[in-house]
Scaffold this motif. Structure first.
Motif, PDB file in Angstrom:
ATOM      1  N   LEU B 258       0.835  -1.208   0.000  1.00  0.00           N
ATOM      2  CA  LEU B 258       0.000   0.000   0.000  1.00  0.00           C
ATOM      3  C   LEU B 258       0.865   1.251   0.000  1.00  0.00           C
ATOM      4  O   LEU B 258       0.636   2.190  -0.762  1.00  0.00           O
ATOM      5  CB  LEU B 258      -0.931   0.003   1.217  1.00  0.00           C
ATOM      6  CG  LEU B 258      -2.001  -1.089   1.207  1.00  0.00           C
ATOM      7  CD1 LEU B 258      -2.818  -1.043   2.490  1.00  0.00           C
ATOM      8  CD2 LEU B 258      -2.909  -0.914  -0.012  1.00  0.00           C
ATOM      9  N   LEU B 259       1.900   1.252   0.854  1.00  0.00           N
ATOM     10  CA  LEU B 259       2.807   2.403   0.926  1.00  0.00           C
ATOM     11  C   LEU B 259       3.417   2.671  -0.445  1.00  0.00           C
ATOM     12  O   LEU B 259       3.476   3.806  -0.918  1.00  0.00           O
ATOM     13  CB  LEU B 259       3.914   2.119   1.944  1.00  0.00           C
ATOM     14  CG  LEU B 259       4.884   3.269   2.215  1.00  0.00           C
ATOM     15  CD1 LEU B 259       4.247   4.290   3.124  1.00  0.00           C
ATOM     16  CD2 LEU B 259       6.176   2.766   2.825  1.00  0.00           C
ATOM     17  N   TYR B 260       3.853   1.591  -1.105  1.00  0.00           N
ATOM     18  CA  TYR B 260       4.477   1.722  -2.415  1.00  0.00           C
ATOM     19  C   TYR B 260       3.487   2.263  -3.430  1.00  0.00           C
ATOM     20  O   TYR B 260       3.799   3.139  -4.230  1.00  0.00           O
ATOM     21  CB  TYR B 260       5.020   0.371  -2.858  1.00  0.00           C
ATOM     22  CG  TYR B 260       5.476   0.338  -4.283  1.00  0.00           C
ATOM     23  CD1 TYR B 260       6.504   1.184  -4.708  1.00  0.00           C
ATOM     24  CD2 TYR B 260       4.882  -0.493  -5.204  1.00  0.00           C
ATOM     25  CE1 TYR B 260       6.918   1.180  -6.019  1.00  0.00           C
ATOM     26  CE2 TYR B 260       5.294  -0.508  -6.522  1.00  0.00           C
ATOM     27  CZ  TYR B 260       6.309   0.326  -6.921  1.00  0.00           C
ATOM     28  OH  TYR B 260       6.708   0.316  -8.218  1.00  0.00           O
ATOM     29  N   LEU B 261       2.247   1.750  -3.366  1.00  0.00           N
ATOM     30  CA  LEU B 261       1.229   2.167  -4.312  1.00  0.00           C
ATOM     31  C   LEU B 261       0.976   3.680  -4.225  1.00  0.00           C
ATOM     32  O   LEU B 261       0.870   4.367  -5.227  1.00  0.00           O
ATOM     33  CB  LEU B 261      -0.064   1.410  -3.992  1.00  0.00           C
ATOM     34  CG  LEU B 261      -0.879   0.894  -5.146  1.00  0.00           C
ATOM     35  CD1 LEU B 261      -0.054   0.040  -6.073  1.00  0.00           C
ATOM     36  CD2 LEU B 261      -2.072   0.113  -4.619  1.00  0.00           C
ATOM     37  N   PHE B 262       0.920   4.198  -2.968  1.00  0.00           N
ATOM     38  CA  PHE B 262       0.586   5.607  -2.802  1.00  0.00           C
ATOM     39  C   PHE B 262       1.779   6.525  -3.026  1.00  0.00           C
ATOM     40  O   PHE B 262       1.621   7.664  -3.426  1.00  0.00           O
ATOM     41  CB  PHE B 262      -0.014   5.844  -1.415  1.00  0.00           C
ATOM     42  CG  PHE B 262      -1.386   5.273  -1.285  1.00  0.00           C
ATOM     43  CD1 PHE B 262      -2.397   5.700  -2.131  1.00  0.00           C
ATOM     44  CD2 PHE B 262      -1.667   4.301  -0.352  1.00  0.00           C
ATOM     45  CE1 PHE B 262      -3.668   5.155  -2.043  1.00  0.00           C
ATOM     46  CE2 PHE B 262      -2.928   3.756  -0.249  1.00  0.00           C
ATOM     47  CZ  PHE B 262      -3.929   4.177  -1.093  1.00  0.00           C
ATOM     48  N   LEU B 263       2.984   6.053  -2.739  1.00  0.00           N
ATOM     49  CA  LEU B 263       4.136   6.952  -2.785  1.00  0.00           C
ATOM     50  C   LEU B 263       5.068   6.669  -3.962  1.00  0.00           C
ATOM     51  O   LEU B 263       6.155   7.199  -4.041  1.00  0.00           O
ATOM     52  CB  LEU B 263       4.928   6.864  -1.474  1.00  0.00           C
ATOM     53  CG  LEU B 263       4.178   7.311  -0.226  1.00  0.00           C
ATOM     54  CD1 LEU B 263       5.064   7.213   0.990  1.00  0.00           C
ATOM     55  CD2 LEU B 263       3.695   8.746  -0.376  1.00  0.00           C
ATOM     56  N   GLN B 264       4.603   5.822  -4.897  1.00  0.00           N
ATOM     57  CA  GLN B 264       5.460   5.384  -5.988  1.00  0.00           C
ATOM     58  C   GLN B 264       6.165   6.526  -6.711  1.00  0.00           C
ATOM     59  O   GLN B 264       7.365   6.493  -6.918  1.00  0.00           O
ATOM     60  CB  GLN B 264       4.605   4.601  -6.982  1.00  0.00           C
ATOM     61  CG  GLN B 264       5.413   3.791  -7.958  1.00  0.00           C
ATOM     62  CD  GLN B 264       4.500   3.078  -8.936  1.00  0.00           C
ATOM     63  OE1 GLN B 264       3.284   3.255  -8.906  1.00  0.00           O
ATOM     64  NE2 GLN B 264       5.071   2.292  -9.800  1.00  0.00           N
ATOM     65  N   LYS B 265       5.408   7.574  -7.041  1.00  0.00           N
ATOM     66  CA  LYS B 265       6.016   8.627  -7.852  1.00  0.00           C
ATOM     67  C   LYS B 265       7.085   9.397  -7.079  1.00  0.00           C
ATOM     68  O   LYS B 265       8.022   9.913  -7.661  1.00  0.00           O
ATOM     69  CB  LYS B 265       4.947   9.577  -8.388  1.00  0.00           C
ATOM     70  CG  LYS B 265       4.236  10.359  -7.338  1.00  0.00           C
ATOM     71  CD  LYS B 265       3.315  11.390  -7.978  1.00  0.00           C
ATOM     72  CE  LYS B 265       2.713  12.234  -6.887  1.00  0.00           C
ATOM     73  NZ  LYS B 265       1.480  12.864  -7.169  1.00  0.00           N
TER      74      LYS B 265
END
Lengths: 285, 278
Positions: B258-265
């Motif tokens: 989830l963390l990766y999904l939201f902060l990917q950019k």
């Protein structure tokens, strides 16, 4: 005015103080204590120990286990450093063209890094012991003394390539499109464009990545510890595991600490020299 | 585009999709193992899709591995550790760059930089003994301190690279308007550091959440174990219950996913700002 200046200085110092405090407590003080321990025959438990000078170093050089651990660590480092960088570079350059769904591909490639090493080792353990024999007719590399290091290195390549790709991708986006265009007009083919235009401009990213993965490789503890616990026999025992075992299994703290310091020197020398050589070859735009 | 060129492009696309599928394959194995009943994981076709979704694995894995206790410990230490890292490293990097002409602060920059290379093994044993003496071995507090200490070098390195690019004029203007050192940092500089802060958040969250080596040394008691150590011992116990081990692994990936999904950019942006320029 003097009082004001003093207060100003205290204010500035208080910015560094918390970081400095934790750093001293966790890193600097134990590091200095460690240098003291390395010259003793302390077993790690008793109250007293004797100063024995460089005797630990002498034993370490003569110990055949040391050579084994250094050999395994270097072999692992070479495979992962070359593997991660080549793969990441190739995929980054490949994705830098008109590829359908490239954002999706990039996201998927990064996904393995979110797993912990324990999970990576577990999944690859399943692949090696369940899928390899049944679907490909191969024995698990983790049970072979010669293939265990490449087998563990593959786990690392799987998990880390996405991270290296992020760094290379940042570098490749700084390559001006006009330069590649100019090379193409001058009649350079794709390979020539890559070697003469793209790669020299990727050099800073290349240096960063090689240095990072050299460091990760030389310090590796988790993958072999979790996947094989150094086995079979001692075929995947790395320097980090060697040190850990002397502290917590063999009760030879002085000896282990000397090994840890030699390990530090090895890491600093190898990464330091490589970085310097690579930096010298970088070109400035 | 010529026909030959187009063909080549199709070939590259197909190749990249194939490589990516290979990289995704281990997740497929983890997922199908987690949804199969135990008998099905022992059959001759490990790659086959499960016949039905067997959800009991998850409840059993949660119960047997004391999942929530480890999850809670991981969540607390990651959250507190990341907040601490962001606060103290941004402040330290700020004074190191702004007071770079002073020998004291410049020397600390090199100390932190050198610490990135330091193997944990070099300080492990004395540190362990000190924690015993202080009576904080087997506490989350000690685990957070040690994790922060070892993540600090890289975080300060990233922040230093970024703060160099922040124009000093803004702070000078604020100073003239009567802003102190503290308020000019928190009100003006810190908000500008957002891209690199996000990178530090993602990288150090991944680092602490997935850390195994520090946890192995600092935490030896069951009740304070973090996920990777708890999982390793659970996997060891459940060696013939691969379905349960897989389910436990899958559950522990979710927060980082989830963390990766939201902060990917931000990961990409921040690494551009910090690592490559530095």
């Amino acid at each position: 005015m003097k009082k004001y200046k003093r207060r100003q200085q205290i204010a500035w110092f208080s910015f560094l103080a918390p970081a400095m405090f934790i750093f001293c407590l966790v890193v600097a003080v134990p590091f200095l204590q460690g240098i003291g321990i390395a010259f003793t025959d302390w077993n790690g438990l008793s109250k007293d120990s004797n100063f024995i000078g460089l005797t630990n170093l002498k034993y370490l050089v003569e110990d055949s286990q040391t050579r084994n651990a250094v050999k395994n660590t270097l072999w692992y480092t070479v495979i992962t450093c070359v593997g991660v960088n080549l793969l990441a570079l190739a995929i980054t350059v490949g994705l830098d063209s008109k590829v359908w769904g490239k954002r999706f591909l990039r996201s998927v490639m990064f996904l393995p890094i979110i797993t912990s090493l324990v999970i990576a080792a577990f999944v690859w353990g399943r692949i090696y012991s369940d899928i390899f024999p049944v679907n490909f007719g191969l024995a698990s590399p983790l049970t072979s003394t010669t293939l265990v290091i490449p087998g563990i290195a593959l786990m690392c390549i799987w998990r880390d390539t996405g991270l290296a790709m992020v760094i290379y991708n940042a570098g490749i986006q700084s390559v001006p499109e006009e330069l590649k265009e100019a090379a193409r007009i001058d009649g350079a083919n794709a390979v020539q464009t890559f070697w003469n235009v793209t790669f020299p401009l990727l050099a800073p990213a290349f240096t960063t990545c090689v240095t990072l993965w050299l460091g990760y490789g030389l310090k590796i503890f988790d993958y072999p510890s979790v996947a094989t616990n150094g086995g079979p026999g001692k075929a995947s025992e790395t320097v980090a595991i060697f040190v850990y075992n002397h502290f917590f299994a063999n009760n030879r703290a002085g000896y282990g600490q000397m090994a840890a310091i030699v390990m530090l020197i090895m890491v600093v020398l190898i990464t330091g020299i490589t970085t310097r050589l690579l930096r010298r070859r970088e070109v400035q735009l | 585009m010529s026909r030959r060129k187009k063909g080549k492009q199709y070939f590259i696309t197909a190749l990249l999709w194939a490589v990516t599928l290979l990289f995704a394959a281990p997740f497929y194995i983890l997922i199908i193992y987690a949804f199969k009943p135990r008998e099905a994981t022992m059959l001759k076709s490990p790659l086959a899709f499960p016949d039905q979704l067997y959800l009991d694995n998850f409840s059993e894995a949660i119960e047997k591995s004391k999942f929530f206790s480890a999850f809670k410990n991981s969540l607390i230490s990651t959250t507190v550790g990341v907040i601490l890292l962001v606060l103290i490293c941004s402040m330290a990097a700020y004074v190191i760059i702004r007071k770079g002409s002073s020998f004291f602060y410049a020397a600390w920059q090199y100390v932190f930089l050198a610490a990135i290379m330091l193997p944990f093994q070099t300080v492990m044993f004395p540190l362990y003994k000190n924690l015993v003496k202080l009576g904080i071995l087997n506490t989350l507090f000690a685990y957070i301190l040690v994790s922060v200490g070892f993540q600090m070098g890289f975080a300060i390195f990233l922040y230093c690279g970024f703060i160099k690019t922040v124009p000093i004029e803004l702070e000078e203007a604020a100073r003239i308007d009567g802003c102190g050192v503290f308020s000019s940092f928190w009100k003006i500089v810190f908000p500008l550091l957002k891209p690199v802060t996000m990178t530090v958040v993602v990288l150090s969250a991944l680092g602490i959440w997935n850390d195994y080596q520090i946890a192995l040394v600092v935490i030896m008691k069951d009740s304070v174990r973090t996920l990777p150590v708890a999982q390793q011992s659970f996997i060891g116990q459940q060696i013939s219950y691969l379905n349960l081990a897989s389910a436990a692994c899958l559950l522990s990936i979710i927060p980082m996913f989830l963390l990766y999904l939201f902060l990917q950019k931000f990961i990409v942006k921040g690494i551009v700002a910090g690592a490559v320029k530095g």
